[in-house]
Design a protein around this motif. Sequence first.
Motif, short mmCIF file in Angstrom:
data_model
loop_
_atom_site.label_atom_id
_atom_site.label_comp_id
_atom_site.label_asym_id
_atom_site.label_seq_id
_atom_site.Cartn_x
_atom_site.Cartn_y
_atom_site.Cartn_z
N ALA A 152 -33.65 -64.22 28.38
CA ALA A 152 -34.31 -65.27 27.62
C ALA A 152 -33.87 -66.65 28.12
O ALA A 152 -34.70 -67.54 28.33
CB ALA A 152 -33.99 -65.12 26.13
N LEU A 153 -32.57 -66.84 28.33
CA LEU A 153 -32.06 -68.13 28.78
C LEU A 153 -32.52 -68.46 30.20
O LEU A 153 -32.74 -69.61 30.54
CB LEU A 153 -30.53 -68.15 28.70
CG LEU A 153 -29.94 -68.13 27.29
CD1 LEU A 153 -28.43 -67.99 27.35
CD2 LEU A 153 -30.32 -69.39 26.53
N THR A 154 -32.66 -67.42 31.02
CA THR A 154 -33.08 -67.63 32.41
C THR A 154 -34.53 -68.07 32.50
O THR A 154 -34.88 -68.93 33.31
CB THR A 154 -32.88 -66.34 33.22
OG1 THR A 154 -31.49 -65.98 33.21
CG2 THR A 154 -33.33 -66.51 34.66
N LEU A 155 -35.39 -67.52 31.65
CA LEU A 155 -36.83 -67.69 31.80
C LEU A 155 -37.44 -68.75 30.90
O LEU A 155 -38.40 -69.42 31.27
CB LEU A 155 -37.54 -66.36 31.55
CG LEU A 155 -37.19 -65.20 32.49
CD1 LEU A 155 -37.91 -63.93 32.02
CD2 LEU A 155 -37.56 -65.52 33.92
N ALA A 156 -36.91 -68.93 29.71
CA ALA A 156 -37.66 -69.59 28.64
C ALA A 156 -37.60 -71.11 28.66
O ALA A 156 -36.62 -71.72 29.10
CB ALA A 156 -37.17 -69.10 27.28
N ASP A 157 -38.67 -71.72 28.12
CA ASP A 157 -38.63 -73.11 27.67
C ASP A 157 -38.06 -73.17 26.26
O ASP A 157 -37.32 -74.08 25.91
CB ASP A 157 -40.04 -73.72 27.66
CG ASP A 157 -40.59 -73.90 29.07
OD1 ASP A 157 -39.86 -74.39 29.94
OD2 ASP A 157 -41.76 -73.55 29.29
N ARG A 158 -38.47 -72.19 25.43
CA ARG A 158 -37.92 -72.05 24.08
C ARG A 158 -37.70 -70.57 23.80
O ARG A 158 -38.45 -69.73 24.28
CB ARG A 158 -38.87 -72.62 23.03
CG ARG A 158 -38.97 -74.14 22.99
CD ARG A 158 -39.83 -74.61 21.83
NE ARG A 158 -41.19 -74.11 21.93
CZ ARG A 158 -41.96 -73.81 20.88
NH1 ARG A 158 -41.49 -73.90 19.66
NH2 ARG A 158 -43.20 -73.38 21.07
N VAL A 159 -36.67 -70.28 22.99
CA VAL A 159 -36.38 -68.91 22.57
C VAL A 159 -36.58 -68.81 21.06
O VAL A 159 -35.99 -69.59 20.29
CB VAL A 159 -34.94 -68.49 22.93
CG1 VAL A 159 -34.62 -67.10 22.36
CG2 VAL A 159 -34.74 -68.51 24.45
N VAL A 160 -37.43 -67.88 20.64
CA VAL A 160 -37.64 -67.60 19.23
C VAL A 160 -36.77 -66.40 18.85
O VAL A 160 -36.87 -65.34 19.46
CB VAL A 160 -39.12 -67.28 18.93
CG1 VAL A 160 -39.30 -66.87 17.46
CG2 VAL A 160 -39.99 -68.48 19.25
N VAL A 161 -35.89 -66.58 17.87
CA VAL A 161 -35.00 -65.52 17.41
C VAL A 161 -35.57 -64.93 16.13
O VAL A 161 -35.82 -65.66 15.16
CB VAL A 161 -33.58 -66.06 17.16
CG1 VAL A 161 -32.65 -64.93 16.71
CG2 VAL A 161 -33.03 -66.74 18.42
#
Length: 283
Positions: A216-225
Amino acid sequence: MSVLVFDPVNGRVNEATAVPSGCRVSVDGVSKVFETPSGPVLAVDDISIDAQSGEFLVIVGPSGCGKTTLLRMIANLERPSSGAVSVDSGSAHASSAMVFQGRSVFPWLTVEDNVAYGLKTSGFPRQERRSRTEDLLSLVGLSQFASSYPNQISEGMRQRVALARALAVEPRLLLMDEPFGALDEQTRFILQDEVLRIWENTQKTIILVTHSIDEALTLADRVVVMSAHPGRVKATIPIPFARPRLQSAVRADPRFADLFSEIWDLLRDEVRNARIAAGEIVR
């Protein structure tokens, strides 16, 4: 986002702003109830998410929290019990395509025919199918395996085939459900780089579901948890790493560990609650 563009007037490579070719996605107060023999089951509850055109949005959450159900509703493969999902494609082209978890290629078709499958069913002429398929096989590094069958290539290559097949119909929205979950770590890193490269070149909107905080951290602009079942949005975390993005640079950034801890702190109790609900551990 900035991209490098060749200027034929002065013969220089200049930095320019990319124009997103993706679409906007709006999930507004969506809930989903499944009817089962033992009664109704609330899978996701009152979820609201927006993805902007050209955004890379990643959804993380414990097993059974409804991540895949949410993705399937965005893909119009499931209908919400309440609330609304809208995809503003702004184009006559196919608005979305989905890469499913695990093996989703057709074993009786060659690599080339797998990639061309959506084009064929959509009525594209043979020559256009061939040209677009050749371009996509080159894009994902599988040109030399065009005549191979899925059982003759690795699992990582099969996932590349699934990705190329999804891209063939030129979707403005690409939905990915744990596409790398069954792969070894090295292959997963390679395909993550592949997706980053394709996304940075095309500026499609991508929504990806994963269990991996690293991914998630590698790919995302934002992460929804998401919370444990029934799935709700627990938090949305903006990811500050610059693009274009290299995995090695992301992991070396001092902010990586802090963001990992922030997301894991949000997820820890949710994962435990999901395991209790599944009977894996006793409260």
